[in-house]
Design an enzyme around this catalytic site. Structure first.
Site, PDB file in Angstrom:
ATOM      1  CB  CYS A 134      -0.936   0.010   1.204  1.00 53.76           C
ATOM      2  SG  CYS A 134      -2.000   1.475   1.218  1.00 53.76           S
ATOM      3  CB  CYS A 137      -0.403   2.464   4.171  1.00 53.95           C
ATOM      4  SG  CYS A 137      -2.220   2.384   4.153  1.00 53.95           S
TER       5      CYS A 137
END
Length: 175
Positions: A134, A137
Site C-alpha cells: 500500500c 500507507c
C-alpha cells in the site's frame, strides 16, 4: 520452534532465505532497532503473513525480550493494516478520484493508543503496509517515523524484515 528450527523446513530453494533470516535475527543488536521495535515488527509481520509456525518461531525469539503489550500492539497493527492497506491501496490505485473525497468511515481508534510508543507502532504498521503493497500507507508511516527521528537504517531494516519473512513463508509453503 525457534527461527533456527523454522529455517530447517525451507528446503534447498530457500538457501538464501535461510541466510537472510539468520542475518536478520542474529543481528538484532546492530539493527539500530530496540527490542520492542524489532520483535514488535517481526510479530506484526508474522501475524500478517499468517503462518502459525513462523508466528511461534518469532514468539520464541522474542520471549523474555519484550513486554506483553508489544504482542498486543503487533496484533493491532496487523489487524488495522489488513483493513487500511486494502482501503487506501484502492484509493491510491483507482483512477476515479471521487472516492478519495468520500469519508472512509472506518474505525481506527486503536491507532490513538496502541499500547506502545507511537513511533514503534508506526514502524510495525509500515512493515505490514510494505508487505501489503500500500503506497499511500507506506508514505504516511514513513512521514510519521521521520518526524519522530527514526533513522533511515531502522526504516530500511523493517522493510528488509518484511521481505525476508515473506520469502521464508513462501519457501516453506512450496517446500
Amino acid at each position: 520452534m525457534s527461527i533456527a528450527d523454522f529455517k530447517q523446513g525451507l528446503g534447498d530453494h530457500g538457501k538464501d532465505t535461510k541466510l537472510n533470516l539468520s542475518n536478520i535475527f542474529g543481528n538484532v543488536d546492530t539493527s539500530g532497532m530496540t527490542a520492542t521495535q524489532f520483535y514488535g515488527t517481526a510479530l506484526s509481520l508474522a501475524y500478517s503473513i499468517g503462518d502459525q509456525e513462523l508466528i511461534d518461531a518469532v514468539k520464541v525469539e522474542a520471549e523474555g525480550k519484550i513486554e506483553d503489550n508489544v504482542d498486543g500492539a503487533a496484533k493491532l497493527a496487523a489487524t488495522l493494516m489488513a483493513m487500511n492497506n486494502i482501503y487506501y491501496r484502492f484509493l491510491h490505485l483507482c483512477t476515479d478520484k471521487q472516492f478519495s473525497k468520500l469519508p472512509a468511515g472506518l474505525r481506527m481508534n486503536g491507532m490513538a493508543n496502541p499500547g506502545v510508543e507511537k513511533a514503534d507502532f508506526e514502524l510495525y504498521s509500515l512493515a505490514v503496509s510494505a508487505l501489503a503493497g500500500c503506497g499511500m500507507c507506506i508514505d504516511s508511516h514513513v512521514g510519521v517515523l521521520l518526524k519522530h527521528d527514526v533513522s533511515a537504517q531502522v526504516i530500511q531494516n523493517s522493510i528488509k524484515m518484511a521481505a525476508v519473512m515473506n520469502a521464508a513463508a513462501t519457501a516453506k509453503r512450496i517446500a
